[in-house]
Design a protein around this motif. Structure first.
Motif, PDB file in Angstrom:
ATOM      1  N   VAL A 110       0.787  -1.237  -0.152  1.00 58.74           N
ATOM      2  CA  VAL A 110      -0.134  -0.124  -0.086  1.00 58.74           C
ATOM      3  C   VAL A 110       0.910   1.243  -0.167  1.00 58.74           C
ATOM      4  CG1 VAL A 110      -1.699   1.333   1.376  1.00 58.74           C
ATOM      5  CG2 VAL A 110      -1.770  -1.254   1.286  1.00 58.74           C
ATOM      6  N   PHE A 111       0.385   2.240  -0.822  1.00 58.00           N
ATOM      7  CA  PHE A 111       1.209   3.554  -0.807  1.00 58.00           C
ATOM      8  C   PHE A 111       0.359   4.469   0.079  1.00 58.00           C
ATOM      9  CE2 PHE A 111       0.801   7.805  -2.213  1.00 58.00           C
ATOM     10  CZ  PHE A 111       2.319   8.324  -2.354  1.00 58.00           C
ATOM     11  N   ILE A 112       1.177   5.048   1.150  1.00 56.77           N
ATOM     12  CA  ILE A 112       0.191   6.169   1.781  1.00 56.77           C
ATOM     13  C   ILE A 112       1.252   7.519   1.580  1.00 56.77           C
ATOM     14  CG2 ILE A 112      -0.368   6.894   4.047  1.00 56.77           C
ATOM     15  CD1 ILE A 112      -0.477   4.033   4.894  1.00 56.77           C
ATOM     16  N   CYS A 113       0.300   8.634   0.892  1.00 60.12           N
ATOM     17  CA  CYS A 113       1.132   9.835   1.291  1.00 60.12           C
ATOM     18  C   CYS A 113       1.717  10.227   2.377  1.00 60.12           C
ATOM     19  CB  CYS A 113       0.410  11.014   0.263  1.00 60.12           C
ATOM     20  SG  CYS A 113      -0.891  11.196   1.367  1.00 60.12           S
TER      21      CYS A 113
ATOM     22  N   ASP B 218       0.043  12.168  11.838  1.00 56.01           N
ATOM     23  CA  ASP B 218      -0.301  11.284  12.843  1.00 56.01           C
ATOM     24  C   ASP B 218      -1.271  10.289  12.788  1.00 56.01           C
ATOM     25  OD1 ASP B 218       1.290  13.035  14.664  1.00 56.01           O
ATOM     26  OD2 ASP B 218      -0.204  14.383  15.396  1.00 56.01           O
ATOM     27  N   LEU B 219      -2.194  10.746  11.872  1.00 55.32           N
ATOM     28  CA  LEU B 219      -3.055   9.586  11.430  1.00 55.32           C
ATOM     29  C   LEU B 219      -2.780   8.599  10.640  1.00 55.32           C
ATOM     30  CD1 LEU B 219      -6.199   8.341  11.253  1.00 55.32           C
ATOM     31  CD2 LEU B 219      -6.634  10.070   9.323  1.00 55.32           C
ATOM     32  N   LEU B 220      -1.831   9.221   9.489  1.00 51.91           N
ATOM     33  CA  LEU B 220      -1.398   8.161   8.741  1.00 51.91           C
ATOM     34  C   LEU B 220      -0.278   7.219   8.927  1.00 51.91           C
ATOM     35  CD1 LEU B 220      -1.116  11.103   5.523  1.00 51.91           C
ATOM     36  CD2 LEU B 220      -2.894   9.371   6.005  1.00 51.91           C
ATOM     37  N   ASP B 221       0.529   7.920   9.970  1.00 50.32           N
ATOM     38  CA  ASP B 221       1.479   6.721  10.762  1.00 50.32           C
ATOM     39  C   ASP B 221       0.611   5.770  11.552  1.00 50.32           C
ATOM     40  OD1 ASP B 221       3.463   8.514   9.734  1.00 50.32           O
ATOM     41  OD2 ASP B 221       3.926   9.505  11.554  1.00 50.32           O
ATOM     42  N   LEU B 222      -0.324   6.262  12.090  1.00 45.66           N
ATOM     43  CA  LEU B 222      -1.190   4.963  12.758  1.00 45.66           C
ATOM     44  C   LEU B 222      -1.749   4.055  11.780  1.00 45.66           C
ATOM     45  CD1 LEU B 222      -3.113   7.039  15.344  1.00 45.66           C
ATOM     46  CD2 LEU B 222      -1.234   5.375  15.709  1.00 45.66           C
ATOM     47  N   ILE B 223      -2.227   4.537  10.705  1.00 48.09           N
ATOM     48  CA  ILE B 223      -2.785   3.488   9.552  1.00 48.09           C
ATOM     49  C   ILE B 223      -1.515   2.559   8.965  1.00 48.09           C
ATOM     50  CG2 ILE B 223      -3.752   3.320   7.294  1.00 48.09           C
ATOM     51  CD1 ILE B 223      -5.142   6.151   8.132  1.00 48.09           C
ATOM     52  N   ALA B 224      -0.147   3.333   8.706  1.00 51.13           N
ATOM     53  CA  ALA B 224       0.792   2.628   8.337  1.00 51.13           C
ATOM     54  C   ALA B 224       1.284   1.472   9.423  1.00 51.13           C
ATOM     55  CB  ALA B 224       1.887   3.886   8.050  1.00 51.13           C
ATOM     56  N   GLN B 225       1.235   1.919  10.546  1.00 49.61           N
ATOM     57  CA  GLN B 225       1.684   0.912  11.521  1.00 49.61           C
ATOM     58  C   GLN B 225       0.887  -0.207  11.843  1.00 49.61           C
ATOM     59  OE1 GLN B 225       2.102   3.222  15.085  1.00 49.61           O
ATOM     60  NE2 GLN B 225       3.939   4.412  14.309  1.00 49.61           N
ATOM     61  N   ASP B 226      -0.639  -0.053  11.578  1.00 50.19           N
ATOM     62  CA  ASP B 226      -1.608  -1.121  11.601  1.00 50.19           C
ATOM     63  C   ASP B 226      -1.578  -1.986  10.368  1.00 50.19           C
ATOM     64  OD1 ASP B 226      -3.812  -2.152  12.917  1.00 50.19           O
ATOM     65  OD2 ASP B 226      -4.885  -1.451  11.117  1.00 50.19           O
ATOM     66  N   LEU B 227      -1.085  -1.475   9.355  1.00 50.84           N
ATOM     67  CA  LEU B 227      -1.039  -2.272   8.150  1.00 50.84           C
ATOM     68  C   LEU B 227       0.125  -3.021   8.137  1.00 50.84           C
ATOM     69  CD1 LEU B 227      -2.031   0.270   5.163  1.00 50.84           C
ATOM     70  CD2 LEU B 227      -3.303  -1.815   6.138  1.00 50.84           C
TER      71      LEU B 227
ATOM     72  N   THR C 265       1.459  -4.202  10.899  1.00 53.20           N
ATOM     73  CA  THR C 265       1.569  -5.505  11.706  1.00 53.20           C
ATOM     74  C   THR C 265       0.528  -6.368  11.174  1.00 53.20           C
ATOM     75  OG1 THR C 265      -0.404  -4.508  12.880  1.00 53.20           O
ATOM     76  CG2 THR C 265       1.494  -3.794  13.944  1.00 53.20           C
ATOM     77  N   ARG C 266      -0.095  -6.278  10.237  1.00 51.65           N
ATOM     78  CA  ARG C 266      -0.946  -7.267   9.431  1.00 51.65           C
ATOM     79  C   ARG C 266      -0.154  -7.736   8.286  1.00 51.65           C
ATOM     80  NH1 ARG C 266      -6.791  -5.673  10.314  1.00 51.65           N
ATOM     81  NH2 ARG C 266      -6.629  -4.198  11.806  1.00 51.65           N
ATOM     82  N   GLY C 267       1.038  -7.329   8.094  1.00 47.57           N
ATOM     83  CA  GLY C 267       1.817  -8.010   7.018  1.00 47.57           C
ATOM     84  C   GLY C 267       1.728  -7.390   5.683  1.00 47.57           C
ATOM     85  N   VAL C 268       1.275  -6.052   5.740  1.00 47.77           N
ATOM     86  CA  VAL C 268       1.162  -5.284   4.449  1.00 47.77           C
ATOM     87  C   VAL C 268       2.584  -4.368   4.449  1.00 47.77           C
ATOM     88  CG1 VAL C 268      -0.118  -3.460   3.426  1.00 47.77           C
ATOM     89  CG2 VAL C 268      -1.237  -5.319   4.664  1.00 47.77           C
ATOM     90  N   ALA C 269       3.172  -4.329   3.202  1.00 50.39           N
ATOM     91  CA  ALA C 269       4.351  -3.615   2.984  1.00 50.39           C
ATOM     92  C   ALA C 269       3.779  -2.082   2.744  1.00 50.39           C
ATOM     93  CB  ALA C 269       4.964  -4.069   1.744  1.00 50.39           C
ATOM     94  N   VAL C 270       4.354  -1.009   3.522  1.00 44.53           N
ATOM     95  CA  VAL C 270       3.865   0.272   3.116  1.00 44.53           C
ATOM     96  C   VAL C 270       5.058   0.923   2.411  1.00 44.53           C
ATOM     97  CG1 VAL C 270       3.060   2.251   4.477  1.00 44.53           C
ATOM     98  CG2 VAL C 270       2.331   0.163   5.146  1.00 44.53           C
ATOM     99  N   VAL C 271       4.448   1.674   1.588  1.00 47.43           N
ATOM    100  CA  VAL C 271       5.402   2.694   0.674  1.00 47.43           C
ATOM    101  C   VAL C 271       5.040   4.037   1.095  1.00 47.43           C
ATOM    102  CG1 VAL C 271       6.321   3.411  -1.526  1.00 47.43           C
ATOM    103  CG2 VAL C 271       5.690   0.913  -1.066  1.00 47.43           C
ATOM    104  N   ARG C 272       5.619   4.798   1.788  1.00 53.17           N
ATOM    105  CA  ARG C 272       5.567   6.215   1.930  1.00 53.17           C
ATOM    106  C   ARG C 272       6.283   7.171   0.944  1.00 53.17           C
ATOM    107  NH1 ARG C 272       3.220   7.275   7.185  1.00 53.17           N
ATOM    108  NH2 ARG C 272       2.771   9.127   6.228  1.00 53.17           N
ATOM    109  N   GLY C 273       5.477   8.106   0.701  1.00 58.41           N
ATOM    110  CA  GLY C 273       5.825   8.946  -0.602  1.00 58.41           C
ATOM    111  C   GLY C 273       6.560  10.055   0.002  1.00 58.41           C
ATOM    112  N   PRO C 274       7.269  11.012  -0.781  1.00 60.06           N
ATOM    113  CA  PRO C 274       8.045  12.048  -0.642  1.00 60.06           C
ATOM    114  C   PRO C 274       7.214  12.995   0.590  1.00 60.06           C
ATOM    115  CG  PRO C 274       7.600  12.421  -2.843  1.00 60.06           C
ATOM    116  CD  PRO C 274       7.214  10.929  -2.329  1.00 60.06           C
TER     117      PRO C 274
ATOM    118  N   VAL D  18      -3.025  -0.608  -3.450  1.00 61.42           N
ATOM    119  CA  VAL D  18      -3.899   0.377  -3.158  1.00 61.42           C
ATOM    120  C   VAL D  18      -2.955   1.734  -2.711  1.00 61.42           C
ATOM    121  CG1 VAL D  18      -5.275   1.107  -1.143  1.00 61.42           C
ATOM    122  CG2 VAL D  18      -5.494  -1.129  -1.958  1.00 61.42           C
ATOM    123  N   MET D  19      -3.639   2.646  -3.076  1.00 57.43           N
ATOM    124  CA  MET D  19      -2.655   4.051  -2.898  1.00 57.43           C
ATOM    125  C   MET D  19      -3.676   4.923  -1.996  1.00 57.43           C
ATOM    126  SD  MET D  19      -1.438   5.350  -6.613  1.00 57.43           S
ATOM    127  CE  MET D  19      -0.050   4.604  -7.364  1.00 57.43           C
ATOM    128  N   MET D  20      -3.159   5.567  -0.803  1.00 57.50           N
ATOM    129  CA  MET D  20      -3.941   6.378  -0.055  1.00 57.50           C
ATOM    130  C   MET D  20      -3.388   7.833  -0.261  1.00 57.50           C
ATOM    131  SD  MET D  20      -4.402   6.303   4.179  1.00 57.50           S
ATOM    132  CE  MET D  20      -5.511   4.886   4.102  1.00 57.50           C
TER     133      MET D  20
END
Length: 120
Positions: free
Chosen positions: A6-9, A16-25, A27-36, A58-60
């Motif tokens: 999943v990409f998260i901007c 604060d919110l996006l970091d929580l979402i990234a951490q939750d994903l 922990t569920r085994g989803v690779a999180v890509v953060r943008g610049p 998925v992109m957020m």
């Protein structure tokens, strides 16, 4: 099939919110890509495609980051776009529709409260 991705901007106004979402994903085994990192102020930013997007499904985005056709097309495994805000003004909905992508959005508690206050 590889690990889900999943990409998260990287919006400093909502990290604060996006970091929580990234951490939750994560922990569920989803690779999180953060943008610049986006600037804290100014108009919405158009991101240039980058290599890690090739694997995301998925992109957020937030309203500070524009989801262009070019960005969507740079992710051949992309199935959907999520915007955790009220509107979708920064998502190229015509392109998403033509590419067969699911687009969803939802209000964060902060946005719900602000909309309620504005309505009253």
């Amino acid at each position: 099939m590889g690990k889900r991705s999943v990409f998260i901007c990287n919006d400093p106004n909502l990290n604060d919110l996006l970091d929580l979402i990234a951490q939750d994903l994560a922990t569920r085994g989803v690779a999180v890509v953060r943008g610049p990192l986006l600037p804290e102020a100014g108009p919405p930013v158009v991101l240039e495609p980058f290599e890690q997007l090739r694997e995301v499904e998925v992109m957020m985005f937030t309203s500070r980051c524009i989801a262009t056709r070019r960005l969507m097309e740079s992710a051949p495994r992309l199935h959907g776009i999520v915007n955790p805000a009220m509107g979708l003004e920064t998502v190229d909905l015509a392109a998403a529709n033509e590419l067969g992508l699911i687009v969803g959005h939802g209000a964060t508690p902060e946005n719900c409260q602000g909309m309620a206050e504005a309505t009253v």
